[in-house]
Design a protein around this motif. Structure first.
Motif, PDB file in Angstrom:
ATOM      1  N   SER A   1      -9.494   0.642   2.567  1.00 20.47           N
ATOM      2  CA  SER A   1      -8.222  -0.247   2.370  1.00 20.47           C
ATOM      3  C   SER A   1      -7.559   0.431   1.197  1.00 20.47           C
ATOM      4  N   SER A   2      -8.420   0.536   0.257  1.00 22.67           N
ATOM      5  CA  SER A   2      -7.863   0.871  -0.972  1.00 22.67           C
ATOM      6  C   SER A   2      -7.609   2.341  -1.320  1.00 22.67           C
ATOM      7  N   TRP A   3      -8.063   3.083  -0.517  1.00 20.99           N
ATOM      8  CA  TRP A   3      -7.597   4.498  -0.448  1.00 20.99           C
ATOM      9  C   TRP A   3      -6.256   4.549   0.196  1.00 20.99           C
ATOM     10  N   ALA A   4      -6.026   3.855   1.386  1.00 20.78           N
ATOM     11  CA  ALA A   4      -4.625   3.660   2.110  1.00 20.78           C
ATOM     12  C   ALA A   4      -3.647   3.270   1.320  1.00 20.78           C
ATOM     13  N   PHE A   5      -3.910   2.189   0.520  1.00 23.33           N
ATOM     14  CA  PHE A   5      -3.102   1.548  -0.336  1.00 23.33           C
ATOM     15  C   PHE A   5      -2.731   2.587  -1.712  1.00 23.33           C
ATOM     16  N   LEU A   6      -3.540   3.202  -1.832  1.00 20.25           N
ATOM     17  CA  LEU A   6      -3.253   4.288  -3.071  1.00 20.25           C
ATOM     18  C   LEU A   6      -2.240   5.254  -2.759  1.00 20.25           C
TER      19      LEU A   6
END
Length: 350
Positions: free
Chosen positions: A297-302
């Motif tokens: 999720s964090s990489w997608a948001f990044l």
């Protein structure tokens, strides 16, 4: 093995489809690079989240050297990464937490939408905007920005000029609020929960609302996203009401199938978000699974936040002075009204 002519013609993965997928790679690498650069920069600046740097770097590139055509297909996927990040985020929130935020937020969201539409009509009349343009601005500010405007265009039969002005107005204030809101929150000493609710209630586009929440803190980002989902979920209902109103005035065609109308405009990724939350509540995910999903999720948001920066092209934000002033009036009214609502309702919901 040789590639057959038929493979290329029918779109076999070894032919046309494979080439189609390849076009996304340069832009995806650009999103990843800019987003990660923001993450690195944030390590050297105290009290600044990577979100702001990722957006700022994307904006600088987009508005100076520009975005090469080679990168555009991949960069255009940023909304997919935003929705994927939101869906995966559901695994971090137990269903009871989602419902707790949802139940307290529904009333606030309804009031916010009413204020937005009323303010747009008031300021729109004051500055002589057409009825459809002021309603488009009100819908955009009240629900989910550009997506709501595009969903309402056909429903109220607006022309291209009206839609362009409304979208440009939304983009201007969405880009500004990502940076202004966290500064105000730190100055006012707001809590994560208060700020998350405020960002989720008052910022237009989903991408900017989520980014603004996470620019303050992870907890604020979770609150902002959940509250924003309520606004998004009401998009179909609000646009349907406008479509029916305009049809009664004889300005648009009648809505033949109301159920289909609502489903087409319902944000489908919200279902995925709730599904992951249900699975988390039932204990379907182990601690290791949740950690892995959180990282994804964090990489997608990044990548999504880098895309928000790339999309913020000043040349496309020429809304005209009157739509800009109407937008300024509506955004100010909504920001102040939602802030006041939270001050009054805070003891009961926080």
């Amino acid at each position: 093995m040789a590639v057959r002519e038929q493979d290329l013609r029918v779109g076999n993965p070894t032919g046309e489809n494979f080439g189609r997928w390849l076009q996304y790679i340069p832009g995806l690498l650009a999103l990843l690079t800019v987003g990660y650069a923001g993450k690195i920069a944030a390590k050297y600046v105290p009290h600044m989240e990577y979100v702001l740097f990722a957006i700022a770097f994307g904006m600088i590139i987009s508005n100076t050297v520009g975005v090469p055509k080679l990168l555009e297909p991949g960069i255009a996927t940023y909304e997919f990464w935003l929705k994927a990040g939101i869906v995966l985020m559901g695994a971090r929130l137990a269903l009871q937490d989602v419902f707790a935020i949802g139940l307290s937020g529904v009333g606030l969201v309804i009031v916010e939408i009413v204020i937005s539409i009323a303010a747009a009509r008031f300021f729109g009349r004051l500055f002589g905007l057409s009825e459809k343009l002021r309603d488009l601005i009100g819908i955009g500010v009240g629900i989910c920005g550009v997506s709501a405007i595009m969903g309402a265009m056909g429903a109220i039969d607006s022309n291209e000029e009206e839609s362009t002005y409304a979208i440009a107005t939304i983009l201007i204030f969405g880009a500004a609020m990502v940076f202004i809101y966290p500064l105000l929150a730190n100055f006012l000493g707001l809590s994560d929960q208060f700020f998350g609710y405020w960002a989720g209630l008052s910022i237009d586009n989903t991408a900017e609302a989520v980014a603004t929440g996470f620019a303050f803190s992870e907890a604020a980002g979770n609150y902002a996203t959940t509250v924003k989902m309520i606004r998004n979920a009401l998009m179909g209902v609000v646009i349907l009401l406008f479509a029916l109103s305009y049809a009664r005035k004889g300005l648009t065609a009648e809505v033949e199938n109301k159920g289909r109308f609502l489903w087409v405009r319902f944000p489908k990724f919200l279902i995925g978000f709730l599904l992951f939350s249900v699975l988390a509540t039932l204990g379907f995910f182990s601690k290791e699974n949740i950690t892995a999903i959180k990282n994804l999720s964090s990489w997608a948001f990044l990548m999504a936040f880098a895309g928000v920066g790339f999309r913020a092209r000043f040349a496309e934000m020429r809304a005209g002075i009157k739509p800009f002033l109407v937008g300024l009036g509506v955004e100010t009214a909504v920001s102040m009204a939602t802030f006041l609502m939270l001050l009054l309702a805070g003891p009961y919901i926080f």
